[in-house]
Design an enzyme around this catalytic site. Sequence first.
Site, short mmCIF file in Angstrom:
data_model
loop_
_atom_site.label_atom_id
_atom_site.label_comp_id
_atom_site.label_asym_id
_atom_site.label_seq_id
_atom_site.Cartn_x
_atom_site.Cartn_y
_atom_site.Cartn_z
N GLY A 90 0.82 -1.21 0.00
CA GLY A 90 0.00 0.00 0.00
C GLY A 90 0.86 1.26 0.00
O GLY A 90 0.58 2.22 -0.73
N SER A 150 -5.07 -12.72 -2.87
CA SER A 150 -3.80 -13.44 -2.69
C SER A 150 -3.91 -14.83 -3.29
O SER A 150 -5.00 -15.42 -3.34
CB SER A 150 -3.50 -13.57 -1.19
N TYR A 164 -11.17 -23.64 14.46
CA TYR A 164 -10.43 -22.59 13.75
C TYR A 164 -9.10 -23.09 13.18
O TYR A 164 -8.35 -23.80 13.86
CB TYR A 164 -10.15 -21.43 14.70
#
Length: 313
Positions: A36, A159, A180
């Site tokens: 960025g 990605s 998870y």
Amino acid sequence: MTFDTSSTGESVATALASCIKGKTVIVTGVTPGGYGAETVRVLALVGAKVVLAGRTLSKIQATMGAVKKEIPGADLKTLILELGSQKSVREAAAEVLAYDTPVDVVILNAGVMGTPYEKTEDGLELQFATNHIGNFLFANLIIPKLLESPAPRVVAVGSVGHFWGPVRFDDYNFEDGKVYDKWLAYGQSKTANILFAIELAELYKDRLLAFSLHPGGAATSLNQHMTKEDYEKFSDFFNSDGTPKGDWVRSVAEGTATQIVAAFDPSIVGSNGSYLVDAKLAPEQAAPYATDKDNAKKLWELSETLVGQKFRP
Ligand SMILES: NC(=O)c1ccc[n+]([C@@H]2O[C@H](COP(=O)([O-])OP(=O)(O)OC[C@H]3O[C@@H](n4cnc5c(N)ncnc54)[C@H](OP(=O)(O)O)[C@@H]3O)[C@@H](O)[C@H]2O)c1
């Protein structure tokens, strides 16, 4: 003009300078050292007006200071945006809607990777919330400002990591963390980036262009949650010190090229909704579940439910 692996953000921006000069571009996630920040720099170099959006003012200011030092006349401003909080996203969007000029492009670059299980204040798994839901809400809320531009674009930075997993439509929160897996969660969120661009393009057709992309592999602060075990598990892709290795490595300068192509290259306008890699269209490099139109619609509806608002043209 064609671009490829030898292109850098700066070389692409220079080649496309006539398309970029004077445009207003919001770039999210502008921490020094990342894609960025370099995107901001190369856009400013060719005369774009850049809004540096992020959650950490000191990091935004560090990038701003570095760009101003190199390009004293750069037209830059800041926007505080915490993607993990729908309240913050709505406040940031309200600020954008109050601008007195159109926004031509938003580059949704901010993201996290491989975080331990955590739920946001809105009750969503952190990577899905930050990398997709926050982007979904922010982009949709500022669409009126984008539509004031004659050639608006939304760029979702995805990605190759989307191959780690599809969107878990029936369990996006991983049974409240019980099952998870931080890599499945990153994969889910990055698959969502690709599906989001597809549905945005489908809904707005020629009124707005949307693209997703994979920038390459570079050692940035994105890797901060990776452990020694992770590097060992993914030893084909990372050295033991965490630096990426192999065919997917691209410097930050190179990876930024794909962001600039997606944001401004006039030669890709006929491929609305597409995925880019290495500074060119590469839809064949996305997983089938990430380009499935039914999945794109389903994700849009799920996202609307999770933000409590419908977004249709
Ligand atoms: N580096 C790679 O190898 C690679 C590979 C493929 C894709 N990507 C993608 O490239 C993009 C940029 O990553 P990068 O590698 O340049 O890493 P980076 O420098 O760490 O950039 C990520 C940015 O996202 C911001 N961010 C994180 N959580 C946020 C939140 N809740 N709200 C607002 N901003 C938030 C970070 O801000 P703070 O610093 O303030 O947390 C940072 O500015 C990501 O979308 C990533 O998935 C990177």
